[in-house]
Design a protein around this motif. Structure first.
Motif, mmCIF file in Angstrom:
data_model
loop_
_atom_site.group_PDB
_atom_site.id
_atom_site.type_symbol
_atom_site.label_atom_id
_atom_site.label_comp_id
_atom_site.label_asym_id
_atom_site.label_seq_id
_atom_site.Cartn_x
_atom_site.Cartn_y
_atom_site.Cartn_z
ATOM 1 N N ALA A 642 0.869 -1.173 0.000
ATOM 2 C CA ALA A 642 0.000 0.000 0.000
ATOM 3 C C ALA A 642 0.905 1.221 0.000
ATOM 4 O O ALA A 642 1.647 1.454 0.952
ATOM 5 C CB ALA A 642 -0.928 0.011 1.213
ATOM 6 N N GLY A 643 0.867 1.990 -1.076
ATOM 7 C CA GLY A 643 1.737 3.152 -1.167
ATOM 8 C C GLY A 643 1.375 4.025 -2.353
ATOM 9 O O GLY A 643 0.560 3.656 -3.204
ATOM 10 N N VAL A 644 1.992 5.190 -2.405
ATOM 11 C CA VAL A 644 1.749 6.143 -3.492
ATOM 12 C C VAL A 644 2.734 5.870 -4.616
ATOM 13 O O VAL A 644 3.946 5.987 -4.432
ATOM 14 C CB VAL A 644 1.895 7.593 -2.992
ATOM 15 N N ILE A 645 2.214 5.493 -5.772
ATOM 16 C CA ILE A 645 3.061 5.255 -6.947
ATOM 17 C C ILE A 645 2.502 5.947 -8.189
ATOM 18 O O ILE A 645 3.118 5.908 -9.247
ATOM 19 C CB ILE A 645 3.239 3.748 -7.229
ATOM 20 N N ASP A 646 1.321 6.572 -8.059
ATOM 21 C CA ASP A 646 0.714 7.319 -9.160
ATOM 22 C C ASP A 646 0.827 8.813 -8.846
ATOM 23 O O ASP A 646 0.633 9.223 -7.693
ATOM 24 C CB ASP A 646 -0.755 6.941 -9.327
ATOM 25 N N TYR A 647 1.085 9.611 -9.870
ATOM 26 C CA TYR A 647 1.336 11.034 -9.638
ATOM 27 C C TYR A 647 0.731 11.882 -10.743
ATOM 28 O O TYR A 647 0.535 11.427 -11.876
ATOM 29 C CB TYR A 647 2.843 11.318 -9.576
ATOM 30 N N ILE A 648 0.473 13.141 -10.376
ATOM 31 C CA ILE A 648 0.180 14.199 -11.340
ATOM 32 C C ILE A 648 1.244 15.267 -11.127
ATOM 33 O O ILE A 648 1.230 15.976 -10.116
ATOM 34 C CB ILE A 648 -1.226 14.790 -11.144
ATOM 35 N N TRP A 649 2.191 15.354 -12.046
ATOM 36 C CA TRP A 649 3.266 16.338 -11.974
ATOM 37 C C TRP A 649 2.880 17.569 -12.791
ATOM 38 O O TRP A 649 2.184 17.459 -13.800
ATOM 39 C CB TRP A 649 4.570 15.758 -12.519
ATOM 40 N N TYR A 650 3.358 18.735 -12.373
ATOM 41 C CA TYR A 650 3.053 19.967 -13.100
ATOM 42 C C TYR A 650 4.226 20.932 -12.984
ATOM 43 O O TYR A 650 5.056 20.831 -12.069
ATOM 44 C CB TYR A 650 1.780 20.614 -12.556
ATOM 45 N N THR A 651 4.302 21.874 -13.925
ATOM 46 C CA THR A 651 5.365 22.879 -13.902
ATOM 47 C C THR A 651 4.906 24.066 -13.059
ATOM 48 O O THR A 651 3.883 24.695 -13.342
ATOM 49 C CB THR A 651 5.716 23.341 -15.326
ATOM 50 N N THR A 652 5.673 24.362 -12.036
ATOM 51 C CA THR A 652 5.276 25.385 -11.062
ATOM 52 C C THR A 652 5.374 26.800 -11.617
ATOM 53 O O THR A 652 4.755 27.716 -11.072
ATOM 54 C CB THR A 652 6.150 25.272 -9.808
ATOM 55 N N ASN A 653 6.154 26.998 -12.681
ATOM 56 C CA ASN A 653 6.270 28.341 -13.246
ATOM 57 C C ASN A 653 5.047 28.727 -14.080
ATOM 58 O O ASN A 653 4.815 29.911 -14.341
ATOM 59 C CB ASN A 653 7.523 28.449 -14.116
ATOM 60 N N ALA A 654 4.243 27.732 -14.485
ATOM 61 C CA ALA A 654 3.119 28.009 -15.374
ATOM 62 C C ALA A 654 1.765 27.652 -14.782
ATOM 63 O O ALA A 654 0.740 28.126 -15.269
ATOM 64 C CB ALA A 654 3.305 27.255 -16.692
ATOM 65 N N LEU A 655 1.746 26.816 -13.727
ATOM 66 C CA LEU A 655 0.486 26.343 -13.160
ATOM 67 C C LEU A 655 0.534 26.401 -11.642
ATOM 68 O O LEU A 655 1.608 26.337 -11.035
ATOM 69 C CB LEU A 655 0.212 24.894 -13.597
ATOM 70 N N GLU A 656 -0.630 26.499 -11.035
ATOM 71 C CA GLU A 656 -0.745 26.386 -9.588
ATOM 72 C C GLU A 656 -1.914 25.467 -9.250
ATOM 73 O O GLU A 656 -2.904 25.404 -9.984
ATOM 74 C CB GLU A 656 -0.935 27.753 -8.931
ATOM 75 N N VAL A 657 -1.779 24.740 -8.140
ATOM 76 C CA VAL A 657 -2.812 23.794 -7.716
ATOM 77 C C VAL A 657 -3.883 24.530 -6.923
ATOM 78 O O VAL A 657 -3.586 25.244 -5.969
ATOM 79 C CB VAL A 657 -2.197 22.665 -6.857
ATOM 80 N N LYS A 658 -5.135 24.330 -7.328
ATOM 81 C CA LYS A 658 -6.260 24.964 -6.638
ATOM 82 C C LYS A 658 -7.053 23.980 -5.786
ATOM 83 O O LYS A 658 -7.761 24.381 -4.868
ATOM 84 C CB LYS A 658 -7.201 25.614 -7.663
ATOM 85 N N GLY A 659 -6.954 22.692 -6.083
ATOM 86 C CA GLY A 659 -7.697 21.706 -5.310
ATOM 87 C C GLY A 659 -7.217 20.301 -5.602
ATOM 88 O O GLY A 659 -6.592 20.041 -6.639
ATOM 89 N N LEU A 660 -7.497 19.383 -4.660
ATOM 90 C CA LEU A 660 -7.054 17.996 -4.786
ATOM 91 C C LEU A 660 -8.141 17.052 -4.286
ATOM 92 O O LEU A 660 -8.854 17.358 -3.322
ATOM 93 C CB LEU A 660 -5.782 17.749 -3.968
ATOM 94 N N LEU A 661 -8.236 15.901 -4.916
ATOM 95 C CA LEU A 661 -9.107 14.837 -4.442
ATOM 96 C C LEU A 661 -8.365 14.035 -3.383
ATOM 97 O O LEU A 661 -7.252 13.564 -3.612
ATOM 98 C CB LEU A 661 -9.506 13.933 -5.610
ATOM 99 N N GLY A 662 -8.976 13.877 -2.214
ATOM 100 C CA GLY A 662 -8.322 13.196 -1.105
ATOM 101 C C GLY A 662 -8.378 11.684 -1.223
ATOM 102 O O GLY A 662 -8.840 11.117 -2.216
ATOM 103 N N GLY A 663 -7.903 11.018 -0.163
ATOM 104 C CA GLY A 663 -7.811 9.571 -0.153
ATOM 105 C C GLY A 663 -9.093 8.898 0.310
ATOM 106 O O GLY A 663 -10.151 9.517 0.443
#
Length: 725
Positions: A642-663
């Motif tokens: 049981a662990g985190v192996i899936d990701y959503i990567w993004y470029t911080t200079n062009a995008l910012e995170v506004k929300g996330l789906l929890g576990g």
């Protein structure tokens, strides 16, 4: 009033009993060894015969086993072919019952089935092990003969010799739970790990709560006591492979026993059980169950006699009632947490034209979802017809503008997902893994790959590309010269897909990458190489995309049209989604987040991959995981991992995170051994993030410096001189 053993096993042991005397230890831990190792200990002569005596033989893997005579037959000698040492496998041998013997039967009686005979043999052995700490004594005697070290040691309080304390269960000043101090031959103390605990035959009526803190033990013997129930907390002993609760007064076993998915042997002989909970169907590794001597209902008893342990577990698994569904997963907005379903309505009107959602999900390809791999999942919940409906419902419910799916096979992309998602205004881009090129059409349709869907109401597709890691590596001259490339990289056909999307309302662009990296943890170097090749290719494509001029204003566009211009590829917003099969401490995670992995990185090991391992690897993007600041429990959930192996990567200079789906809700997970199950159709869970485009910093042309009138006069003269020239 509880007897003395009850008080001890329920925490009644007092600190004044701190000094302990060890009994039944192997010769090699007592000091100078005897010259004749075959001489039985005076203390143990009455327990077992000498290993060289006629009563002893050698069993599996050369371990000494007590020979109890011929196999049990009705009306005959109720003895067994052998008894394995403590820690060596218990009574039975799974569904394999060994050499068949003729079985005397009563007149007009049906002959015993092999599984019925196995149950009788297990029961016979169980009834012979009713003495205090029988298993530990057998183990010690076996170890004393030089076969192997003992796995458990009986410890006795010298002030109350009749009150045994096993394996330091109540030691306040003892070693850690993982190791136990043992005297070496020179008298010094050394630490010896132990994994087995024998509380058998001591007459206890209750089990101390402290027992369940010993989560590292793999074998627990609580047979021949006076237990009327097992506490639900037994589920904390997740590493148990062998559990013996025979010879008690149990009228039921807790459903939590089904959480012990490592169990291989479970002995319930001689209790008062009339049924077994269906939740035991998750014990997919169980090889032997002993149920003789219980008033078990005829249906279960007949099933065991006919199909054995494996047949019983399969029946219980598929008849297990569906548990209550989990609560809705939470939606995180900054540091605030709100219900995902409620917040979905709030987000819709506030979801500005400069924002979009990305959903990433490994859906578990149908051909990989076998009962061998997922033996804890009911067959109906593992079927593709059931799972595909849940997958589609989940994708549709989140309604993300960009959806990245992994392990989608050709057939289901073409016949199911693409047509169904088209009704929700999605279009897709799909490529299968490289092996599809060499297959016939029928076989080819079962090959899985990566599918990226985008909302046609939000984005237009400008370009799409396939990244085949092995093919890119083949094109590099330095790779061709290494054996590791041919042995480790070239035969892996993992892929990534690239789509260049343009926002219909703003003209802003985003590069969406969908990747599935090799799974095997033994190939950390391959994972790092695949991601490095992917980032090189993304950089090359992004550089090309930056040269594509903005499109003209669409004819039906309302409002302003001022599409951004990108001076280089790193300025284009970049999203990389996928199943990376890599945890947060891996080289893959370090490389993506830091932009560098040195040539001597441990994940490369001793492998050689040209410049990648001689010079190290870098990439120019400012990447960050969308979940970097959130404590996600897992994205892949099975009994073994049981662990985190899936990701959503993004470029911080062009995008910012506004929300996330929890576990997933933790209280729900306490009742679930792993996914897939009735509510989660894959062994992975989907992850989603909401992004907002950052405004590009305006580049202004600065006027020439003004140093006064003389400077202006000089500037005018240069201008006139230039005009004359």
């Amino acid at each position: 009033m509880a007897d003395s053993s009850d008080r001890i096993l329920n925490g009644g042991f007092q600190p004044q009993y701190a000094p302990f005397q060890r009994l039944f230890q192997p010769n090699n831990s007592r000091g100078p060894s005897r010259s004749n190792t075959n001489t039985p200990s005076p203390t143990h002569d009455h327990i077992l015969p000498n290993a060289q005596s006629p009563g002893f033989g050698y069993g599996r893997q050369g371990h000494p086993m007590m020979n109890l005579g011929p196999k049990f037959t009705p009306g005959g000698n109720d003895n067994h072919h052998g008894f394995s040492s403590f820690g060596g496998g218990g009574y039975g041998g799974g569904n394999h019952v060994g050499q068949q013997h003729s079985t005397p039967t009563l007149q007009n009686a049906q002959p015993l089935t092999p599984f019925q005979q196995e149950q009788l043999e297990i029961a016979s052995l169980s009834r012979k092990s009713s003495g205090i700490h029988h298993h530990a004594k057998v183990s010690v005697e076996t170890a004393r003969t030089g076969s192997r070290p003992s796995a458990a040691v009986t410890i006795t309080d010298p002030n109350h010799p009749s009150q045994p304390i096993i394996n330091g269960l109540h030691r306040k000043d003892g070693p850690t739970q993982e190791a136990q101090e043992m005297p070496s031959e020179d008298g010094s103390e050394k630490r010896q790990e132990w994994r087995a605990l024998d509380l058998g035959g001591v007459g206890t009526r209750n089990l101390a709560q402290e027992l369940f803190k010993y989560s590292f033990i793999t074998q627990l013997y609580i047979n021949h006591n006076k237990l009327t129930s097992l506490p639900p907390d037994i589920k904390q002993l997740k590493l148990l492979t062998q559990l013996d609760v025979s010879g008690n007064q149990l009228t039921s076993v807790p459903v939590e026993l089904g959480m012990l998915t490592n169990l291989k042997e479970l002995f319930l002989v001689d209790n008062q059980l009339t049924t077994l909970p269906a939740e035991l169907g998750t014990l997919y590794q169980l090889k032997t169950i002993g149920i003789e001597g219980n008033p078990l209902n005829e249906q279960l008893k007949s099933l065991i006699y006919k199909d054995g342990t494996v047949g019983l577990i399969k029946y219980l698994r598929d008849s297990c009632p569906v548990p209550l569904p989990p609560p809705e997963r939470q939606w995180y907005i900054g540091d605030k947490k709100s219900d995902a379903s409620d917040d979905a309505e709030k987000r819709t009107p506030e979801h500005g034209i400069d924002s979009f959602n990305v959903f990433c999900y490994n859906i578990l390809c149908d051909k990989y979802a076998t009962s061998t791999m997922y033996g804890y999942t009911p067959s109906w919940a593992l079927s593709w017809d059931y799972r595909k409906e849940l997958i589609l419902q989940e994708v549709m419910s989140y309604a993300a503008e960009i959806v990245c799916l992994q392990e989608v096979d050709i057939q289901n992309y073409e016949d199911y997902f693409a047509p169904q998602l088209a009704y929700a205004e999605y279009k897709g881009v799909f490529w299968p893994k490289g092996r599809a090129k060499t297959m016939r059409e029928e076989e080819r349709r079962t090959v899985d790959g990566c599918a990226t869907f985008y909302k046609t109401t939000t984005f237009d597709l400008l370009d799409k590309k396939l990244i085949e890691f092995s093919q890119i590596a083949m094109s590099r001259d330095d790779f061709k010269k290494t054996d590791d490339f041919f042995d480790r990289v070239q035969n892996k056909d993992n892929i990534a897909t690239v789509t260049l999307l343009e926002n219909k309302k703003t003209g802003g662009r985003v590069i969406a990458v969908n990747a599935h990296i090799h799974w095997d943890p033994r190939f950390k170097d391959v994972k790092l190489v695949q991601v490095a090749l992917m980032m090189d290719e993304i950089h090359r494509l992004a550089t090309q995309y930056a040269k594509i001029p903005p499109r003209a204003r669409p004819t039906n566009h309302e409002g302003e049209w001022d599409p951004p211009k990108y001076s280089n590829g790193t300025k284009i917003p970049l999203i990389i989604c996928g199943d990376f099969n890599s945890i947060a401490t891996s080289g893959v995670y370090e490389y993506l987040s830091k932009g560098i992995a040195t040539a001597d990185h441990s994940d490369f090991g001793e492998s050689a991959y040209g410049a990648l391992t001689s010079e190290g690897i870098t990439h120019p993007f400012a990447m960050k995981s969308a979940y970097a600041n959130h404590d996600m429990q897992f994205t892949n959930y099975t009994p073994g991992f049981a662990g985190v192996i899936d990701y959503i990567w993004y470029t911080t200079n062009a995008l910012e995170v506004k929300g996330l789906l929890g576990g997933v809700d933790e209280s729900y997970l306490e009742r679930v051994v792993g996914f897939p199950n009735a509510h989660f159709p894959s062994d992975h869970i989907g992850i989603m993030a909401e992004f907002k485009f950052k405004k590009q910093a305006e580049t202004k042309t600065l006027p020439p410096p003004d140093f006064g009138e003389s400077s202006r006069r000089t500037s005018r003269q240069e201008t006139r001189g230039g005009a004359r020239r």
